[in-house]
Design a protein around this motif. Structure first.
Motif, PDB file in Angstrom:
ATOM      1  N   TYR A  12       0.835  -1.203   0.000  1.00  0.00           N
ATOM      2  CA  TYR A  12       0.000   0.000   0.000  1.00  0.00           C
ATOM      3  C   TYR A  12       0.873   1.258   0.000  1.00  0.00           C
ATOM      4  O   TYR A  12       0.659   2.178  -0.789  1.00  0.00           O
ATOM      5  CB  TYR A  12      -0.945   0.007   1.208  1.00  0.00           C
ATOM      6  N   ASP A  19      -2.801   8.443  -2.065  1.00  0.00           N
ATOM      7  CA  ASP A  19      -3.925   8.254  -1.151  1.00  0.00           C
ATOM      8  C   ASP A  19      -3.616   8.894   0.195  1.00  0.00           C
ATOM      9  O   ASP A  19      -2.972   8.297   1.051  1.00  0.00           O
ATOM     10  CB  ASP A  19      -4.226   6.763  -0.977  1.00  0.00           C
ATOM     11  N   HIS A  21      -6.035  10.077   2.224  1.00  0.00           N
ATOM     12  CA  HIS A  21      -7.147   9.858   3.147  1.00  0.00           C
ATOM     13  C   HIS A  21      -6.908   8.670   4.077  1.00  0.00           C
ATOM     14  O   HIS A  21      -7.224   8.737   5.260  1.00  0.00           O
ATOM     15  CB  HIS A  21      -8.446   9.659   2.370  1.00  0.00           C
ATOM     16  N   HIS A  22      -6.338   7.584   3.575  1.00  0.00           N
ATOM     17  CA  HIS A  22      -6.180   6.368   4.366  1.00  0.00           C
ATOM     18  C   HIS A  22      -4.773   6.160   4.925  1.00  0.00           C
ATOM     19  O   HIS A  22      -4.537   5.217   5.669  1.00  0.00           O
ATOM     20  CB  HIS A  22      -6.564   5.151   3.515  1.00  0.00           C
ATOM     21  N   ARG A  23      -3.861   7.035   4.577  1.00  0.00           N
ATOM     22  CA  ARG A  23      -2.461   6.837   4.961  1.00  0.00           C
ATOM     23  C   ARG A  23      -2.274   6.841   6.488  1.00  0.00           C
ATOM     24  O   ARG A  23      -1.548   6.008   7.031  1.00  0.00           O
ATOM     25  CB  ARG A  23      -1.579   7.887   4.309  1.00  0.00           C
ATOM     26  N   ILE A  25      -4.402   6.021   8.739  1.00  0.00           N
ATOM     27  CA  ILE A  25      -4.969   4.783   9.265  1.00  0.00           C
ATOM     28  C   ILE A  25      -3.990   3.624   9.045  1.00  0.00           C
ATOM     29  O   ILE A  25      -3.778   2.798   9.935  1.00  0.00           O
ATOM     30  CB  ILE A  25      -6.325   4.484   8.603  1.00  0.00           C
ATOM     31  N   ALA A  26      -3.387   3.566   7.867  1.00  0.00           N
ATOM     32  CA  ALA A  26      -2.436   2.499   7.553  1.00  0.00           C
ATOM     33  C   ALA A  26      -1.191   2.591   8.441  1.00  0.00           C
ATOM     34  O   ALA A  26      -0.693   1.569   8.928  1.00  0.00           O
ATOM     35  CB  ALA A  26      -2.045   2.554   6.081  1.00  0.00           C
ATOM     36  N   THR A  50       2.445   8.636  12.054  1.00  0.00           N
ATOM     37  CA  THR A  50       1.018   8.936  11.935  1.00  0.00           C
ATOM     38  C   THR A  50       0.730  10.343  12.434  1.00  0.00           C
ATOM     39  O   THR A  50       0.026  11.118  11.775  1.00  0.00           O
ATOM     40  CB  THR A  50       0.177   7.923  12.741  1.00  0.00           C
ATOM     41  N   SER A  60      -7.524  13.937   8.085  1.00  0.00           N
ATOM     42  CA  SER A  60      -7.350  12.492   8.164  1.00  0.00           C
ATOM     43  C   SER A  60      -6.721  12.148   9.512  1.00  0.00           C
ATOM     44  O   SER A  60      -5.517  12.010   9.630  1.00  0.00           O
ATOM     45  CB  SER A  60      -6.445  12.029   7.020  1.00  0.00           C
ATOM     46  N   THR A  62      -6.700   9.993  13.387  1.00  0.00           N
ATOM     47  CA  THR A  62      -6.980   8.752  14.109  1.00  0.00           C
ATOM     48  C   THR A  62      -6.879   9.058  15.598  1.00  0.00           C
ATOM     49  O   THR A  62      -6.660  10.203  15.987  1.00  0.00           O
ATOM     50  CB  THR A  62      -5.939   7.676  13.753  1.00  0.00           C
TER      51      THR A  62
END
Length: 103
Positions: A12, A19, A21-23, A25-26, A50, A60, A62
């Motif tokens: 990923y 990406d 938006h999800h980075r 989270i990853a 993060t 974005s 968490t």
């Protein structure tokens, strides 16, 4: 099985550079995987990545600030205590500002 997930996350990171938006989270997920493996330095590194990413892309976010803070305390990383305090104070300050703006 865990190495499969780490490899999948690496894929990923290598293939989904755009990406945003999800980075975060990853990154947080990879930190959690390392935490569960007992690789605490790698977990801290990913939690910190993060947090750094979320400063640049605040849309974005968490709850990794909790995992990061908890692990710093658990490991008694006194060298990071001031950073954790500053992080939490900054988050609480932003929450107060956000709540005032809602009124």
């Amino acid at each position: 099985m865990i190495t499969f997930f780490i490899d999948l996350l690496e894929k990923y990171f290598n293939e989904c550079l755009d990406d945003k938006h999800h980075r975060s989270i990853a990154l947080a997920l990879r930190g959690q995987i390392y935490y569960n493996m007992g690789k605490y330095d790698l977990a801290l590194e990913n939690y910190k990545s993060t947090l750094d990413f979320e400063k640049i892309f605040p849309q974005s976010t968490t709850d990794v600030y909790l995992s990061y803070s908890e692990l710093v305390i658990q490991l008694n990383r006194t060298d990071l205590f001031k950073k954790v305090i500053a992080l939490l104070l900054d988050l609480f300050s932003n929450l107060k500002i956000h709540q005032r703006n809602k009124k």
